[in-house]
Design a protein around this motif. Structure first.
Motif, short mmCIF file in Angstrom:
data_model
loop_
_atom_site.label_atom_id
_atom_site.label_comp_id
_atom_site.label_asym_id
_atom_site.label_seq_id
_atom_site.Cartn_x
_atom_site.Cartn_y
_atom_site.Cartn_z
N GLU A 1 0.83 -1.20 0.00
CA GLU A 1 0.00 0.00 0.00
C GLU A 1 0.87 1.26 0.00
OE1 GLU A 1 -3.85 1.77 2.41
OE2 GLU A 1 -2.79 0.03 3.23
N ALA A 2 1.92 1.26 0.79
CA ALA A 2 2.83 2.40 0.86
C ALA A 2 3.55 2.62 -0.47
CB ALA A 2 3.83 2.22 1.99
N ILE A 3 4.02 1.54 -1.09
CA ILE A 3 4.73 1.65 -2.38
C ILE A 3 3.78 2.16 -3.46
CG2 ILE A 3 5.89 0.31 -4.19
CD1 ILE A 3 7.59 0.85 -1.64
N ARG A 4 2.55 1.69 -3.48
CA ARG A 4 1.58 2.20 -4.46
C ARG A 4 1.34 3.69 -4.26
NH1 ARG A 4 -1.97 -2.35 -3.04
NH2 ARG A 4 -1.19 -4.09 -4.23
N LEU A 5 1.26 4.12 -3.01
CA LEU A 5 1.08 5.54 -2.71
C LEU A 5 2.27 6.35 -3.23
CD1 LEU A 5 -0.51 7.82 -1.29
CD2 LEU A 5 0.72 7.23 0.78
N ILE A 6 3.47 5.88 -2.99
CA ILE A 6 4.67 6.58 -3.45
C ILE A 6 4.71 6.63 -4.97
CG2 ILE A 6 7.19 6.47 -3.57
CD1 ILE A 6 7.03 5.14 -0.72
N LEU A 7 4.41 5.52 -5.62
CA LEU A 7 4.45 5.47 -7.09
C LEU A 7 3.34 6.29 -7.74
CD1 LEU A 7 5.38 1.74 -7.63
CD2 LEU A 7 6.79 3.73 -8.17
N SER A 8 2.32 6.63 -6.99
CA SER A 8 1.23 7.44 -7.57
C SER A 8 1.57 8.92 -7.62
CB SER A 8 -0.05 7.25 -6.76
OG SER A 8 0.04 7.89 -5.50
N LYS A 9 2.65 9.32 -6.97
CA LYS A 9 3.02 10.73 -6.92
C LYS A 9 3.80 11.13 -8.18
CE LYS A 9 1.21 11.40 -2.94
NZ LYS A 9 0.04 12.21 -2.78
N PRO A 10 3.46 12.26 -8.75
CA PRO A 10 4.11 12.70 -9.99
C PRO A 10 5.58 13.09 -9.84
CG PRO A 10 2.59 14.37 -9.20
CD PRO A 10 2.43 13.17 -8.32
N GLU A 11 6.08 13.25 -8.62
CA GLU A 11 7.47 13.62 -8.40
C GLU A 11 8.46 12.60 -8.94
OE1 GLU A 11 5.47 14.80 -4.49
OE2 GLU A 11 4.83 14.21 -6.48
N LEU A 12 8.03 11.38 -9.12
CA LEU A 12 8.93 10.32 -9.59
C LEU A 12 9.01 10.23 -11.11
CD1 LEU A 12 8.06 7.41 -7.15
CD2 LEU A 12 10.10 8.83 -7.17
#
Length: 103
Positions: A32-43
């Motif tokens: 869940e945490a990794i999905r949240l991080i990957l959903s951010k446009p900063e990456l």
């Protein structure tokens, strides 16, 4: 492609991006945490559209000096959709790892 990330890095990343401090007790919490991080446009670069099929997460304990001194580490396996060029895959994973090095 697989990488490993310590649980503390994931917690700090989510806190930085979403302003919440998570508790990672298991693989489901980490997914869940990794999905949240990957959903951010900063990456992502503005013109880049890399499509993931899934990110598989596996947990293990990494022992430094004894059975008492260990860190929870998550192994992340990135699975991309067909046709995503290798250099795009590598570029995204490098930025993802770089993000964790900055937190």
């Amino acid at each position: 492609m697989k990488i490993k990330v310590e649980s503390e890095k994931i917690i700090k990343a989510v806190e930085k991006l979403a302003g919440i401090q998570l508790v990672l007790e298991n693989v489901d919490d980490a997914k869940e945490a990794i999905r949240l991080i990957l959903s951010k446009p900063e990456l992502y670069k503005e013109d880049e559209q890399v499509k993931f099929k899934e990110v598989d997460v596996t947990a293990f304990q990494e022992y430094k000096t004894s059975a008492v001194d260990y860190k929870m580490v998550f192994l992340l396996e990135f699975m991309f959709e067909e046709g995503v060029p290798q250099d795009s895959r590598v570029s995204l994973i490098k930025r993802f790892q770089g993000f964790f090095e900055k937190v």
